[in-house]
Design an enzyme around this catalytic site. Structure first.
Site, PDB file in Angstrom:
ATOM      1  N   ASP A   1      65.354  62.998  50.207  1.00 29.25           N
ATOM      2  CA  ASP A   1      65.198  62.207  51.436  1.00 29.25           C
ATOM      3  C   ASP A   1      65.127  60.724  51.073  1.00 29.25           C
ATOM      4  O   ASP A   1      64.747  60.372  49.960  1.00 29.25           O
ATOM      5  CB  ASP A   1      63.864  62.544  52.128  1.00 29.25           C
TER       6      ASP A   1
ATOM      7  N   ARG B   1      73.963  62.423  52.481  1.00 35.28           N
ATOM      8  CA  ARG B   1      73.603  62.709  53.877  1.00 35.28           C
ATOM      9  C   ARG B   1      73.376  61.362  54.559  1.00 35.28           C
ATOM     10  O   ARG B   1      72.477  60.608  54.177  1.00 35.28           O
ATOM     11  CB  ARG B   1      72.321  63.541  53.893  1.00 35.28           C
TER      12      ARG B   1
ATOM     13  N   LYS C   1      70.704  57.436  60.430  1.00 35.05           N
ATOM     14  CA  LYS C   1      70.531  56.055  60.924  1.00 35.05           C
ATOM     15  C   LYS C   1      69.315  55.406  60.265  1.00 35.05           C
ATOM     16  O   LYS C   1      69.322  54.230  59.971  1.00 35.05           O
ATOM     17  CB  LYS C   1      70.379  56.056  62.441  1.00 35.05           C
TER      18      LYS C   1
ATOM     19  N   ALA D   1      64.692  56.124  59.885  1.00 35.90           N
ATOM     20  CA  ALA D   1      63.582  56.497  60.773  1.00 35.90           C
ATOM     21  C   ALA D   1      62.338  55.626  60.624  1.00 35.90           C
ATOM     22  O   ALA D   1      61.331  55.896  61.266  1.00 35.90           O
ATOM     23  CB  ALA D   1      63.212  57.957  60.509  1.00 35.90           C
TER      24      ALA D   1
END
Ligand code: FDA
Length: 305
Positions: free
Chosen positions: A129, A179, A182, A184
Site C-alpha cells: 500500500d 495499482r 487517486k 486517500a
C-alpha cells in the site's frame, strides 16, 4: 471542509480509542467490511470468486509501535497465505509498511516483506500500500530492494501526488505491477493536486502510461477506482491499444460500487475486490467516509436505530 474534518479525525488517537466502542459506529462499518476476522473475509471471497471476482485481503492497522507487533503482523499474513492456499482461493494480500515496522527500522520492514513475498504462491502478488507522503521515499526504497529478488511484488501509486509521474517513469524499467489510486490522505498543496479535476486528469495520464507499458509487454497495471469516468477512460485507452480485456484489471473496495464490479467481471475484465478486516478499523473507516461524506448517513441511521 467535512472531508478535511474526517481526514483530521482519521489521525486522532483519542477518537480512535473512544469511537469504536460505540455499537452504532461499529455497525456502520459493516457496509465496508464483512467482519473483523480473516475467516469473515474468506467467506466473502468464496462468494465473490463464484461471480468471477478475485480478492485482495488487507489486515487493518498502521504505524505499529514495536518490533514485536510488526513480527505479529507478518506472522498473521503468513497464516493468511496458508489459509488462502487451503481454500484454493485466488486471493492476494496488501500490506502497509508501517504495519511491518517501517517507523521502527526500514531494514526490519524490508525483511518482513521479503518473508511474505517468499511465502506467496507462484503467480500471486504481495501488494505494498502507499501511505501518507512522508512514507513514499522509504516505501519505494523497500519495494525496490525486495522486488530485486522477488518478481511477485506490486506497489500502489497515488495520482494526487505531483511526484508520481516521475516515480512511475523511474519504476517502469522493472516492468512492475502497479495499482493506481487517486490517494486517500490529507496532503499539502505544495506536493499534491488540491483540485479533484487535476487529480482526475493525472489519473488518466498515468493510466495511459501504465496501459501503454502493458501493451508493449510489461508489468501488471491495476486501475483501482470506483469512479465511472476513470473506468471509462481506461476502457477507451485499452481499446485504442487493442489490449485484451483480461489484461485490463479493475480493483475496488469491498462494499463500494458492487454492481459495477460485477458488471466489469461479466464483461470479461479482470476484477478484484479489496477486502479489509481486523479490529483497527477506525483511521481506515474515517478515510472511507472522507471520500464520500454522504456515507455519514449510514452512521446516522445506525445511531437512530
Ligand atoms: P472518487 O473519490 O473521485 O470517487 C468517485 C466515485 O466513486 C464517487 O462519486 C462515488 O460514487 C464512488 N465512491 C468513492 N469512494 C466511495 C466511498 N468511500 N463510498 C461510496 N462511494 C464511493 N489509497 C491510498 O492512498 N493508498 C492505498 O494503498 C490505497 N489502496 C487502494 C486499493 C484499492 C483497491 C482501492 C479501490 C482504493 C485504494 N485507495 C488507496 C483509496 C483511493 O486512494 C481513493 O481514496 C478511493 O479509491 C476513492 O477514490 P476513487 O478513485 O474511487 O474516486
Amino acid at each position: 471542509m467535512l472531508r478535511n474534518a474526517l481526514l483530521w479525525a482519521s489521525t486522532n488517537r483519542y477518537l480512535a480509542q473512544r469511537l469504536p466502542s460505540y455499537g452504532f459506529v461499529k455497525r456502520a462499518t459493516r457496509r465496508f467490511m464483512p467482519g473483523e476476522t480473516v475467516e469473515d473475509a474468506i467467506t466473502e471471497a468464496l462468494t465473490l470468486e463464484a461471480h468471477g471476482i478475485r480478492t485482495t485481503f488487507t489486515l487493518l492497522g498502521e504505524n505499529v509501535e514495536t518490533d514485536e507487533q510488526a513480527d505479529a503482523v507478518a506472522e498473521h499474513y503468513l497464516g493468511v497465505l496458508a489459509r488462502v492456499r487451503e481454500q484454493g482461493l485466488d486471493t492476494e494480500i496488501s500490506v502497509k509498511l508501517t504495519q511491518l515496522g517501517l517507523d521502527q527500522d526500514l531494514d526490519g520492514a524490508r525483511r518482513r516483506l521479503q518473508r511474505l513475498a517468499q511465502a506467496c504462491e507462484p503467480g500471486a502478488l504481495v501488494w505494498v500500500d502507499m501511505e501518507s507522503s512522508r512514507y513514499v521515499d522509504p516505501t519505494v526504497e523497500v519495494f525496490r530492494a525486495v522486488r530485486a529478488g522477488h518478481a511477485n511484488l506490486g506497489l500502489c501509486l497515488q495520482a494526487y501526488l505531483l511526484r508520481t509521474e516521475q516515480d512511475l517513469d523511474d519504476l517502469l524499467e522493472l516492468s512492475p505491477a502497479i495499482r493506481l489510486v487517486k490517494g486517500a490522505y490529507q496532503e499539502p498543496a505544495e506536493i499534491a493536486y488540491p483540485r479533484k479535476a487535476d487529480v482526475d486528469r493525472n489519473y488518466v495520464r498515468l493510466t495511459e502510461v501504465l496501459l501503454r507499458a502493458r501493451a508493449e509487454g510489461g508489468g501488471r497495471p491495476v486501475i483501482a477506482t470506483h469512479d465511472p469516468r476513470m473506468i471509462a477512460e481506461a476502457q477507451r485507452i485499452a481499446r485504442e491499444l487493442e489490449l485484451p480485456r483480461q489484461q485490463l484489471e479493475f480493483s475496488m473496495l469491498y462494499g463500494i460500487q458492487s454492481e459495477a464490479q460485477q458488471r466489469l467481471a461479466r464483461e470479461g475484465y479482470a476484477s478484484r475486490t479489496l477486502i479489509a478486516y481486523g479490529s483497527a478499523w477506525f483511521p481506515w473507516y474515517m478515510r472511507r467516509l472522507a471520500e464520500r461524506p454522504a456515507n455519514l448517513w449510514f452512521v446516522a441511521k445506525q445511531l437512530l436505530r
